[in-house]
Structures are given as C-alpha cells and as structure tokens.
Design a protein around this motif. Sequence first.
Motif, mmCIF file in Angstrom:
data_model
loop_
_atom_site.group_PDB
_atom_site.id
_atom_site.type_symbol
_atom_site.label_atom_id
_atom_site.label_comp_id
_atom_site.label_asym_id
_atom_site.label_seq_id
_atom_site.Cartn_x
_atom_site.Cartn_y
_atom_site.Cartn_z
ATOM 1 N N ALA A 21 0.804 -1.224 0.000
ATOM 2 C CA ALA A 21 0.000 0.000 0.000
ATOM 3 C C ALA A 21 0.840 1.278 0.000
ATOM 4 O O ALA A 21 0.602 2.188 -0.804
ATOM 5 C CB ALA A 21 -0.948 -0.006 1.190
ATOM 6 N N SER A 22 1.820 1.362 0.882
ATOM 7 C CA SER A 22 2.605 2.597 0.993
ATOM 8 C C SER A 22 3.395 2.869 -0.282
ATOM 9 O O SER A 22 3.490 4.014 -0.740
ATOM 10 C CB SER A 22 3.557 2.506 2.190
ATOM 11 O OG SER A 22 4.432 1.398 2.055
ATOM 12 N N SER A 23 3.943 1.804 -0.859
ATOM 13 C CA SER A 23 4.718 1.944 -2.096
ATOM 14 C C SER A 23 3.818 2.348 -3.259
ATOM 15 O O SER A 23 4.157 3.238 -4.053
ATOM 16 C CB SER A 23 5.437 0.638 -2.413
ATOM 17 O OG SER A 23 6.118 0.721 -3.648
ATOM 18 N N ASP A 24 2.654 1.701 -3.366
ATOM 19 C CA ASP A 24 1.733 1.990 -4.458
ATOM 20 C C ASP A 24 1.185 3.412 -4.366
ATOM 21 O O ASP A 24 1.043 4.104 -5.375
ATOM 22 C CB ASP A 24 0.579 0.984 -4.467
ATOM 23 C CG ASP A 24 1.035 -0.403 -4.890
ATOM 24 O OD1 ASP A 24 2.116 -0.507 -5.490
ATOM 25 O OD2 ASP A 24 0.319 -1.372 -4.606
ATOM 26 N N THR A 25 0.877 3.860 -3.149
ATOM 27 C CA THR A 25 0.392 5.230 -2.942
ATOM 28 C C THR A 25 1.419 6.243 -3.423
ATOM 29 O O THR A 25 1.086 7.221 -4.095
ATOM 30 C CB THR A 25 0.071 5.480 -1.456
ATOM 31 O OG1 THR A 25 -1.006 4.622 -1.059
ATOM 32 C CG2 THR A 25 -0.317 6.925 -1.208
#
Length: 216
Positions: free
Chosen positions: A134-138
């Motif tokens: 999630a953090s990387s994709d955001t």
Amino acid sequence: MKVKSKSRKVNKAWLNDHLNDPYVKLAQKDGYRARAAYKLKEIDEALGLVKPGHRVVDLGSAPGAWSQYLRRRLAPADTVVALDILPMEPIEGVTFLQGDFREGAVLARLHDAVGGQPLDLVVSDMAPNLSGIASSDTARISHLVELAVDFARQHLKPEGALVVKVFHGSGYSQLVKLFKETFRVVKPQKPKASRDRSAETFLVGIGLKAGRAPEA
C-alpha cells in the motif's frame, strides 16, 4: 495446487466479466482500442473540455483509446499529441512521441509538435505497475499525478484544463489539495465506464491559478 486452482478461478472470472462488459463490447463496435475511451467521453460530456481549435496532449497514451476519442472530437487541423514511454500503434491525425516527458529531448519534440504554443487540455490516464504494498503503491500513484500537474503548470494556457486518473484511498486527499492549490476549479469525476468496484476515479482541474501559467 489449491493456490493454482484459485488463481485459475480468479482469472476465469475476470475474463468472463471482461468479455461481458458492455463498454468492452461498445469499444469493439465503435473501433476504440480500449473501453477507457468512454471514461474520457463521459468526463468531456459532463464538463465540455474538448473544443474545436484546441491543442491537446495525452500523457501515458498507450494503447491509444483516449487519443482516438480526442481525434474524433476535434477538427482535422486541430493538434493532438500522444506521449508514452511504451510504443503505440499509429492513429491517423495524432502525433505520437515515445519517450519520457521529463527529458529535455522529448519536450523539445513536443514543443515542435504543438507549434511552440501553450496547450488547452492535458489528459493523463497514467497508472503505475502496482506492487500490492500500500505505501509503495500510494507513493507511485501520487508521483505520476504530481508529474502531470507539473507538466500542466508548464504547458497549459491560463484557462486550460487537466484530467488525471487517481485512486481513492491513502494519499487521495493530498492530491485533491494539490489540485486546489493549482487550479481555480476542481471537479472529481467517477464516470459510469469506471467499474464500481474499482478505486479508480478522476480529478479535473480547470483554470490555472495566478502565477501558475506558463511563461510566454
């Protein structure tokens, strides 16, 4: 073996949904390369973004459905330039530039393609390859939107507009804030052609705020 079986079921379900999707069938009937054309069509019809005489740039254009829609909406003499790091099959009346628009050489080719004039409309259907983290994709999604906004700041007319794809979730409110800092009017759009279960949505910014317009 259970994992493989589940994967096959998921793929089969996706394929079944895709083949029965009314927008997929409509795209085949209308000669569009992807159902995504109807997302831009709905946004345009709601807000009246594409007008005769416009100079338009399509960022992240491959496979070309948005460029097809733009070309059909504009007069033959109007300018449509498509940009992507991936190759794209030619579209009659559309100038395609393959490369990264952050690079000087690509921007120089773009400058020539639009006759050195500022743009009326920039559209971006760019999306990163998602990792599931999630953090990387955001961060990846936000980065592409920020690049599109920066491109718009540099190349749009003061009254021009920008359309970008975003995703609801972490980081969305920050992107809305960025749009509100950049544009006089900001309109979130969720076209019917965007699947209900998808977090995908679009932000439209119209009219650069004072100090945001490109230099003459």
